[in-house]
Design a protein around this motif. Sequence first.
Motif, PDB file in Angstrom:
ATOM      1  N   UNK A  20      24.064   2.652  -2.698  1.00 35.16           N
ATOM      2  CA  UNK A  20      23.256   3.337  -3.517  1.00 35.16           C
ATOM      3  C   UNK A  20      22.791   2.610  -4.786  1.00 35.16           C
ATOM      4  N   UNK A  21      23.533   1.565  -5.139  1.00 29.28           N
ATOM      5  CA  UNK A  21      22.864   0.181  -6.147  1.00 29.28           C
ATOM      6  C   UNK A  21      21.907  -0.435  -5.489  1.00 29.28           C
ATOM      7  N   UNK A  22      22.105  -0.890  -4.192  1.00 28.36           N
ATOM      8  CA  UNK A  22      20.937  -1.702  -3.520  1.00 28.36           C
ATOM      9  C   UNK A  22      19.770  -0.606  -3.564  1.00 28.36           C
ATOM     10  N   UNK A  23      19.756   0.339  -2.723  1.00 25.80           N
ATOM     11  CA  UNK A  23      18.838   1.087  -2.451  1.00 25.80           C
ATOM     12  C   UNK A  23      18.001   1.538  -3.922  1.00 25.80           C
ATOM     13  N   UNK A  24      18.621   1.888  -4.763  1.00 28.97           N
ATOM     14  CA  UNK A  24      18.359   2.451  -6.022  1.00 28.97           C
ATOM     15  C   UNK A  24      17.425   1.344  -6.636  1.00 28.97           C
ATOM     16  N   UNK A  25      17.858  -0.018  -6.646  1.00 33.11           N
ATOM     17  CA  UNK A  25      17.294  -1.138  -7.234  1.00 33.11           C
ATOM     18  C   UNK A  25      15.602  -1.200  -6.467  1.00 33.11           C
ATOM     19  N   UNK A  26      15.868  -1.097  -5.189  1.00 30.47           N
ATOM     20  CA  UNK A  26      14.633  -1.175  -4.555  1.00 30.47           C
ATOM     21  C   UNK A  26      13.758  -0.228  -4.796  1.00 30.47           C
ATOM     22  N   UNK A  27      14.170   1.236  -5.032  1.00 33.57           N
ATOM     23  CA  UNK A  27      13.257   2.129  -5.247  1.00 33.57           C
ATOM     24  C   UNK A  27      12.432   1.740  -6.658  1.00 33.57           C
ATOM     25  N   UNK A  28      13.596   1.472  -7.496  1.00 34.34           N
ATOM     26  CA  UNK A  28      12.983   1.175  -8.976  1.00 34.34           C
ATOM     27  C   UNK A  28      11.967  -0.019  -9.139  1.00 34.34           C
ATOM     28  N   UNK A  29      12.218  -0.808  -8.026  1.00 32.59           N
ATOM     29  CA  UNK A  29      11.420  -2.183  -8.213  1.00 32.59           C
ATOM     30  C   UNK A  29       9.917  -1.638  -7.429  1.00 32.59           C
ATOM     31  N   UNK A  30      10.101  -0.849  -6.461  1.00 32.03           N
ATOM     32  CA  UNK A  30       8.571  -0.344  -5.727  1.00 32.03           C
ATOM     33  C   UNK A  30       7.978   0.365  -7.086  1.00 32.03           C
ATOM     34  N   UNK A  31       8.649   1.184  -7.703  1.00 32.57           N
ATOM     35  CA  UNK A  31       7.819   2.049  -8.612  1.00 32.57           C
ATOM     36  C   UNK A  31       7.272   1.371  -9.599  1.00 32.57           C
ATOM     37  N   UNK A  32       7.956   0.200 -10.138  1.00 33.37           N
ATOM     38  CA  UNK A  32       7.595  -0.607 -11.294  1.00 33.37           C
ATOM     39  C   UNK A  32       6.172  -1.462 -11.094  1.00 33.37           C
ATOM     40  N   UNK A  33       6.539  -2.114  -9.653  1.00 29.91           N
ATOM     41  CA  UNK A  33       5.503  -3.000  -9.143  1.00 29.91           C
ATOM     42  C   UNK A  33       3.947  -2.126  -8.816  1.00 29.91           C
ATOM     43  N   UNK A  34       4.323  -0.834  -8.361  1.00 29.01           N
ATOM     44  CA  UNK A  34       2.964  -0.068  -8.007  1.00 29.01           C
ATOM     45  C   UNK A  34       2.523   0.405  -9.163  1.00 29.01           C
ATOM     46  N   UNK A  35       2.854   0.155 -10.521  1.00 30.42           N
ATOM     47  CA  UNK A  35       2.138   0.665 -11.565  1.00 30.42           C
ATOM     48  C   UNK A  35       1.627  -0.455 -12.531  1.00 30.42           C
ATOM     49  N   UNK A  36       1.849  -1.809 -11.864  1.00 31.13           N
ATOM     50  CA  UNK A  36       1.341  -3.020 -12.594  1.00 31.13           C
ATOM     51  C   UNK A  36      -0.241  -3.117 -12.617  1.00 31.13           C
ATOM     52  N   UNK A  37      -0.817  -2.085 -13.130  1.00 32.16           N
ATOM     53  CA  UNK A  37      -2.319  -2.198 -13.155  1.00 32.16           C
ATOM     54  C   UNK A  37      -3.291  -2.954 -11.879  1.00 32.16           C
ATOM     55  N   UNK A  38      -3.846  -3.688 -12.055  1.00 26.89           N
ATOM     56  CA  UNK A  38      -4.655  -4.386 -11.130  1.00 26.89           C
ATOM     57  C   UNK A  38      -3.902  -5.705 -10.401  1.00 26.89           C
ATOM     58  N   UNK A  39      -2.780  -5.869 -10.729  1.00 25.91           N
ATOM     59  CA  UNK A  39      -2.004  -7.223 -10.248  1.00 25.91           C
ATOM     60  C   UNK A  39      -2.015  -7.046  -9.018  1.00 25.91           C
ATOM     61  N   UNK A  40      -2.102  -8.565  -8.253  1.00 24.48           N
ATOM     62  CA  UNK A  40      -1.951  -8.690  -6.788  1.00 24.48           C
ATOM     63  C   UNK A  40      -0.499  -8.057  -6.530  1.00 24.48           C
ATOM     64  N   UNK A  41       0.497  -8.135  -7.196  1.00 29.20           N
ATOM     65  CA  UNK A  41       1.666  -7.751  -6.677  1.00 29.20           C
ATOM     66  C   UNK A  41       1.594  -6.173  -6.177  1.00 29.20           C
ATOM     67  N   UNK A  42       0.718  -5.376  -6.686  1.00 27.91           N
ATOM     68  CA  UNK A  42       0.564  -4.044  -6.336  1.00 27.91           C
ATOM     69  C   UNK A  42       0.238  -4.259  -4.732  1.00 27.91           C
TER      70      UNK A  42
END
Length: 407
Positions: A149-171
């Motif tokens: 749960x810890x690992x999958x939760x971190x993966x989900x949270x990181x995907x959400x954060x990265x996906x809302x980083x404006x026009x960054x290439x990381x998206x």
Amino acid sequence: MTQITTKGKMILGLQHVLAMFGATVLVPFLTGLNPSIALLTAGVGTLLFHFCTKGIVPVFLGSSFAFIGAISLVLKNDGVGAVKGGVIAAGLVYVIMSGLVKIYGVEKIKSYFPPVVVGPTIVVIGLRLSPTALSMAGYSNGQFDTKSLIVSGIVVISMIIISILGKSFFRLVPILISVILGYIVATFLGLVDFTPLKEASWIGLSSDAMLSLFTVPEFTLTSILAIAPIALVVFIEHIGDITTNGAVVGKDFFANPGISRTLLGDGVATIVAGFLGGPANTTYGENTGVLAVTKVYDPAILRIAACYAIALSFIGKFGVILQTIPAPVMGGISVILFGMIASVGMRTLIEAHLDFSHSRNLIISSLILVLGIGIDNIVVWRTVSLSGLAIAAFVGVVLNKIFPENI
């Protein structure tokens, strides 16, 4: 137009590899196929696609998510040989559709797969996979495994954060970055076994990859009926991808080289993927996103990316590293990804402005959803079975043709 040096093209090609990488290797993880073979078939498939389309469409082909459920089921029940036969058959469906489009025109063929059929079918694909995502994330029989749960939760949270980083290439590479973060956390929690990495060679395919590569295809009716019909749904997705790619590049690829050629490219690439033991191929929106960001549309750069993918597939230790990624990492990715697949189906319905006050639309979509999700597999004759997805799609296509438009 600004001239790009050879070195610049090599760098841009690497960028395209980063964009497609996470999604391409995710499919074999979720199905049980070999990730190195998936990289190999993505690279070879992309080169074949460019050959079929006269080298003018800047597209990268990678593993298709639409086939995940069917491939994993066939692999579990009948083995990799049956998967190969089913994927080859799916490629032949692409080729047949290519011929039909050339003869009758794309609009005539699309009339059999309107949004009221395609939208709910895509929803079914995503929702049928949701139990698998939760199981990989650590949920089983009402209980969660704490470390998972810890690992999958971190993966989900990181995907959400990265996906809302404006026009960054990381998206453009949220899957890749989230997998790396999840892998690091899983290592600290003792969930990663590095033993296979120590035993692997630097150059060459692993024994698992070689076994998959040289397994003889088995053309069983069950595997063909489970896998091949999904190509009919992906057909509509393909048209959308080529339309989007052309809009970004500023060219009409329906006119030149023509949608019949792009479908042929997908078909040939998928047939070859089937023979080699990889998942079915499809055009990748991730790489179209890179084109939009860089504004460099040279198809040769996509071919360079394909060569990178082929080279990576033959680095033995790299392939083994991919296989050491623990299930909770991929589970976290899958929780969002499978939900996104279902959401794409709903978006298809919304964008088509379908009126669900009409009984026709309600009945067709309702039957597709209930049959597709509620039916696991039905044995129709001896060892031949049909998946709920195939049954639902067939019912949808038939009802769409026989129901009057005004009910």
